[in-house]
Design a protein around this motif. Structure first.
Motif, PDB file in Angstrom:
ATOM      1  N   ALA A   1       0.832  -1.210   0.000  1.00 51.49           N
ATOM      2  CA  ALA A   1       0.000   0.000   0.000  1.00 51.49           C
ATOM      3  C   ALA A   1       0.863   1.256   0.000  1.00 51.49           C
ATOM      4  O   ALA A   1       0.554   2.240  -0.694  1.00 51.49           O
ATOM      5  CB  ALA A   1      -0.936  -0.012   1.214  1.00 51.49           C
ATOM      6  N   ALA A   2       1.963   1.232   0.751  1.00 49.42           N
ATOM      7  CA  ALA A   2       2.865   2.381   0.776  1.00 49.42           C
ATOM      8  C   ALA A   2       3.537   2.572  -0.583  1.00 49.42           C
ATOM      9  O   ALA A   2       3.732   3.713  -1.036  1.00 49.42           O
ATOM     10  CB  ALA A   2       3.917   2.192   1.858  1.00 49.42           C
ATOM     11  N   PHE A   3       3.883   1.474  -1.239  1.00 48.30           N
ATOM     12  CA  PHE A   3       4.465   1.556  -2.575  1.00 48.30           C
ATOM     13  C   PHE A   3       3.490   2.201  -3.556  1.00 48.30           C
ATOM     14  O   PHE A   3       3.858   3.096  -4.323  1.00 48.30           O
ATOM     15  CB  PHE A   3       4.858   0.159  -3.063  1.00 48.30           C
ATOM     16  N   VAL A   4       2.243   1.754  -3.530  1.00 48.06           N
ATOM     17  CA  VAL A   4       1.243   2.308  -4.444  1.00 48.06           C
ATOM     18  C   VAL A   4       1.048   3.797  -4.181  1.00 48.06           C
ATOM     19  O   VAL A   4       0.934   4.606  -5.113  1.00 48.06           O
ATOM     20  CB  VAL A   4      -0.089   1.539  -4.317  1.00 48.06           C
ATOM     21  N   GLN A   5       1.036   4.175  -2.923  1.00 46.24           N
ATOM     22  CA  GLN A   5       0.871   5.590  -2.589  1.00 46.24           C
ATOM     23  C   GLN A   5       2.057   6.410  -3.094  1.00 46.24           C
ATOM     24  O   GLN A   5       1.882   7.538  -3.571  1.00 46.24           O
ATOM     25  CB  GLN A   5       0.727   5.752  -1.074  1.00 46.24           C
ATOM     26  N   ARG A   6       3.261   5.847  -2.992  1.00 47.46           N
ATOM     27  CA  ARG A   6       4.461   6.569  -3.434  1.00 47.46           C
ATOM     28  C   ARG A   6       4.445   6.825  -4.940  1.00 47.46           C
ATOM     29  O   ARG A   6       4.931   7.845  -5.419  1.00 47.46           O
ATOM     30  CB  ARG A   6       5.715   5.778  -3.031  1.00 47.46           C
ATOM     31  N   TRP A   7       3.894   5.867  -5.698  1.00 44.11           N
ATOM     32  CA  TRP A   7       3.874   5.972  -7.161  1.00 44.11           C
ATOM     33  C   TRP A   7       2.427   5.996  -7.669  1.00 44.11           C
ATOM     34  O   TRP A   7       2.095   5.340  -8.653  1.00 44.11           O
ATOM     35  CB  TRP A   7       4.619   4.807  -7.794  1.00 44.11           C
TER      36      TRP A   7
ATOM     37  N   ALA B   1       2.078   0.670 -10.987  1.00 46.58           N
ATOM     38  CA  ALA B   1       2.100   0.569  -9.537  1.00 46.58           C
ATOM     39  C   ALA B   1       0.698   0.291  -9.000  1.00 46.58           C
ATOM     40  O   ALA B   1       0.505  -0.545  -8.112  1.00 46.58           O
ATOM     41  CB  ALA B   1       2.670   1.836  -8.913  1.00 46.58           C
ATOM     42  N   VAL B   2      -0.273   1.005  -9.528  1.00 48.81           N
ATOM     43  CA  VAL B   2      -1.665   0.782  -9.122  1.00 48.81           C
ATOM     44  C   VAL B   2      -2.087  -0.647  -9.458  1.00 48.81           C
ATOM     45  O   VAL B   2      -2.746  -1.323  -8.655  1.00 48.81           O
ATOM     46  CB  VAL B   2      -2.586   1.806  -9.816  1.00 48.81           C
ATOM     47  N   GLU B   3      -1.685  -1.139 -10.613  1.00 53.23           N
ATOM     48  CA  GLU B   3      -2.026  -2.502 -11.008  1.00 53.23           C
ATOM     49  C   GLU B   3      -1.340  -3.527 -10.107  1.00 53.23           C
ATOM     50  O   GLU B   3      -1.927  -4.558  -9.757  1.00 53.23           O
ATOM     51  CB  GLU B   3      -1.648  -2.739 -12.474  1.00 53.23           C
ATOM     52  N   ALA B   4      -0.103  -3.249  -9.712  1.00 52.87           N
ATOM     53  CA  ALA B   4       0.593  -4.151  -8.788  1.00 52.87           C
ATOM     54  C   ALA B   4      -0.171  -4.263  -7.474  1.00 52.87           C
ATOM     55  O   ALA B   4      -0.356  -5.364  -6.931  1.00 52.87           O
ATOM     56  CB  ALA B   4       2.016  -3.654  -8.542  1.00 52.87           C
ATOM     57  N   GLY B   5      -0.638  -3.121  -6.951  1.00 52.17           N
ATOM     58  CA  GLY B   5      -1.411  -3.151  -5.718  1.00 52.17           C
ATOM     59  C   GLY B   5      -2.718  -3.899  -5.885  1.00 52.17           C
ATOM     60  O   GLY B   5      -3.139  -4.651  -4.992  1.00 52.17           O
TER      61      GLY B   5
ATOM     62  N   PRO C   1       6.702  -4.481 -10.317  1.00 55.87           N
ATOM     63  CA  PRO C   1       7.141  -3.105 -10.064  1.00 55.87           C
ATOM     64  C   PRO C   1       7.369  -2.796  -8.590  1.00 55.87           C
ATOM     65  O   PRO C   1       8.229  -1.967  -8.246  1.00 55.87           O
ATOM     66  CB  PRO C   1       5.999  -2.263 -10.641  1.00 55.87           C
ATOM     67  N   ALA C   2       6.637  -3.443  -7.696  1.00 60.72           N
ATOM     68  CA  ALA C   2       6.765  -3.154  -6.267  1.00 60.72           C
ATOM     69  C   ALA C   2       8.085  -3.647  -5.689  1.00 60.72           C
ATOM     70  O   ALA C   2       8.479  -3.218  -4.600  1.00 60.72           O
ATOM     71  CB  ALA C   2       5.603  -3.786  -5.498  1.00 60.72           C
ATOM     72  N   TYR C   3       8.771  -4.509  -6.404  1.00 60.95           N
ATOM     73  CA  TYR C   3      10.018  -5.068  -5.894  1.00 60.95           C
ATOM     74  C   TYR C   3      11.216  -4.157  -6.144  1.00 60.95           C
ATOM     75  O   TYR C   3      12.336  -4.498  -5.769  1.00 60.95           O
ATOM     76  CB  TYR C   3      10.271  -6.434  -6.533  1.00 60.95           C
ATOM     77  N   PHE C   4      10.985  -2.999  -6.765  1.00 59.57           N
ATOM     78  CA  PHE C   4      12.077  -2.094  -7.097  1.00 59.57           C
ATOM     79  C   PHE C   4      11.834  -0.725  -6.491  1.00 59.57           C
ATOM     80  O   PHE C   4      10.698  -0.276  -6.336  1.00 59.57           O
ATOM     81  CB  PHE C   4      12.202  -1.966  -8.620  1.00 59.57           C
ATOM     82  N   ALA C   5      12.935  -0.041  -6.162  1.00 58.52           N
ATOM     83  CA  ALA C   5      12.816   1.328  -5.668  1.00 58.52           C
ATOM     84  C   ALA C   5      12.237   2.225  -6.756  1.00 58.52           C
ATOM     85  O   ALA C   5      11.410   3.096  -6.483  1.00 58.52           O
ATOM     86  CB  ALA C   5      14.181   1.843  -5.222  1.00 58.52           C
ATOM     87  N   ASP C   6      12.688   2.015  -7.994  1.00 64.97           N
ATOM     88  CA  ASP C   6      12.163   2.780  -9.133  1.00 64.97           C
ATOM     89  C   ASP C   6      12.136   1.831 -10.321  1.00 64.97           C
ATOM     90  O   ASP C   6      13.125   1.686 -11.051  1.00 64.97           O
ATOM     91  CB  ASP C   6      13.044   3.993  -9.420  1.00 64.97           C
ATOM     92  N   TYR C   7      10.991   1.209 -10.525  1.00 68.45           N
ATOM     93  CA  TYR C   7      10.852   0.172 -11.554  1.00 68.45           C
ATOM     94  C   TYR C   7      11.137   0.724 -12.942  1.00 68.45           C
ATOM     95  O   TYR C   7      11.857   0.098 -13.731  1.00 68.45           O
ATOM     96  CB  TYR C   7       9.440  -0.398 -11.482  1.00 68.45           C
TER      97      TYR C   7
END
Length: 290
Positions: free
Chosen positions: A138-144, A150-154, A183-189
């Motif tokens: 959830a924090a990853f999706v919010q960041r991106w 990113a939204v799709e990953a979430g 994408p969530a596995y990277f700092a900047d996919y």
């Protein structure tokens, strides 16, 4: 990478490959069920004999007919590889789920280890860890939030782990899920994708795989071999706090935090990753000569 080699344990084929020269280092990738090609480490092959295992249940190794993929059982296959190459001891580099195997190996077979390299991993696997990863996603999706991938990953993470509206039933659905959340596995996919190209992983889904809860938090203090912990600051699934907790609980552990990485620091910060590992091995070797 060298040609595939095979050792058979109780009728099960364990495949591995060797590259490089120097002290032996077993390499156990994450997953489970994710093929190990993503964890090729050429910068380490210059100084170490890297022994890349195809963990049972994926790659070219066999599935386990009884579905018992316990962490200790993975460790027995790793020990068989050491035996097969005639190495009395070696380093053990485990990534993510492979780090579970490395930690368990440190408990079950400490006499076979020169050191542990625990890479973006955790000392337990269960409901609490999965809930923490959901918060991290959830924090990853919010960041991106402005990035559709990113939204799709979430969305895909929630479909499998929260709402249960998506079922992992075969290789195709497992692959769609893993590559959807990648994408969530990277700092900047996006930046990493532009630099290195395709980041997709291959997978194998074994429908017979049994649940395998695991927790060694109360045993960390008994692991006496030297350990290096590597963690990415932006790792959502094995966050830095877990690495710091492990370091605090282990008698001989150092920690390297990669500030511009997620769960794949060997890709995002390859030079820093390799330097941390080689410094650890060098320092341990020098200590053995003193």
């Amino acid at each position: 990478m060298g040609d595939a080699r095979t050792v058979v344990v109780d009728g099960i084929r364990q495949v591995y490959r060797i590259a490089g020269e120097g002290p032996v280092c077993l390499v156990h990738s994450g997953g489970p069920g994710v093929h190990p090609e993503y964890l090729r480490l050429p910068k380490l092959e210059r100084d170490l004999t890297m022994v890349y295992m195809d963990p049972v249940g994926c790659g070219d190794s066999d599935l386990l007919p009884d579905g018992d993929y316990s962490v200790s059982r993975y460790g027995r296959f790793a020990e068989a590889v050491l035996d097969d190459i005639g190495a009395p001891t070696g380093y053990f580099l485990g990534h993510s789920h492979g780090g579970f195997v490395a930690l368990q190996f440190g408990l079950d077979h400490p006499d076979r280890l020169d050191g542990l390299i625990l890479y973006d991993t955790a000392p337990a696997h269960g409901r609490d860890e999965r809930e923490a990863a959901t918060e991290g996603m959830a924090a990853f999706v919010q960041r991106w939030a402005d990035r559709p991938e990113a939204v799709e990953a979430g969305r895909m993470w929630d479909a499998v782990n929260a709402s249960r509206t998506m079922e992992i039933a075969d290789d195709e659905s497992f692959g769609r899920y893993m590559n959807g959340i990648m994408p969530a596995y990277f700092a900047d996919y996006r930046r990493t994708l532009e630099r290195v190209g395709d980041l997709a992983v291959a997978v194998t889904h074994d429908p017979n795989r049994l649940p395998a809860l695991w927790d060694v938090r109360d045993r960390l203090g008994t692991i006496k071999v030297p350990a290096l912990l590597i963690v990415g600051t932006h790792d959502f699934i094995c966050p830095p706090r877990l690495a710091y907790e492990m370091r605090a609980g282990m008698p001989d552990a150092r920690l390297c935090e990669l500030g511009q990485s997620g769960h794949f620091g060997h890709i995002e910060q390859a030079d820093e990753f390799a330097s941390a590992v080689l410094d650890f091995v060098h320092d341990h070797a020098m200590g053995n000569r003193e």
